[in-house]
Design an enzyme around this catalytic site. Sequence first.
Site, PDB file in Angstrom:
ATOM      1  CD  GLU A   1      -3.020  -1.284   2.074  1.00 19.11           C
ATOM      2  OE1 GLU A   1      -4.173  -1.297   1.640  1.00 19.11           O
ATOM      3  OE2 GLU A   1      -2.760  -1.318   3.278  1.00 19.11           O
TER       4      GLU A   1
ATOM      5  CE1 TYR B   1      -6.529  14.737  21.737  1.00 20.60           C
ATOM      6  CE2 TYR B   1      -7.285  13.584  19.776  1.00 20.60           C
ATOM      7  CZ  TYR B   1      -6.256  14.047  20.568  1.00 20.60           C
ATOM      8  OH  TYR B   1      -4.959  13.811  20.193  1.00 20.60           O
TER       9      TYR B   1
HETATM   10 ZN   LIG Z   1      -4.974  -1.629   4.327  1.00 17.11          ZN
END
Ligand SMILES: [Zn+2]
Length: 217
Positions: free
Chosen positions: A78, A124
């Site tokens: 990736e 937050y």
């Molecule tokens: Zn992934």
Amino acid sequence: MAQPSREDLAISENLTRIAGSLFARGYSYGSAGNMSARVRNAIVATPTNSSFGHLETERLSLLDATGVHISGDKPTKEINFHLGIYRAVPAAGAIVHLHSTYATAFSCLNDLPDADPLPYFTPYFPMRVARMPVVPYYPPGSLELAASVEAVAADGPVILLRNHGSIAWGADLSTAAALAEELEEQCKLWFLLEGRGRALSNAELAALHARFGTPGA
Ligand SMILES: [Zn+2]
């Protein structure tokens, strides 16, 4: 490339340490997820099929800024969306990509909008995230996924990947990891509340931004 500097090594060691902490606390499992950080003119990334729980700093992948593999193990498949984020967002110094359980379950819901699918239940998250883009499903590692992530990266710093997981980027690894953890907790709240939650109102969000600043502004 020259020998890694002491600063480069510190970033790599930090990556190994933070990945181990995410694994130990259940944010990553098996070989799911990947991380990277900028080091001078290069990028250090988790290797393909590696586990956050068992990284070895000296085996992390080192790539040049265009993605050419320099040393270490072969990078995560990736890596393309990491490179896309670094191209699109000069301020991004590190990226954490998780398949954490609640954020991934949330990414699989029917009828998600293209952006801002999550109500803001606690302060937050909206203090740090102005807008959360949602990227359509494409196979992991595909150039289509990388291009879609790159197109919305500047709207981050948190991106939801449909039927896949999350991406958080930040100035450094600690910031990116904290955002990824916060998204996971917000998604967990969404499921625990089962539609009974009161989200912060627009007036409450405006007051937060007046007090702490608008994220990304
Ligand atoms: Zn992934």
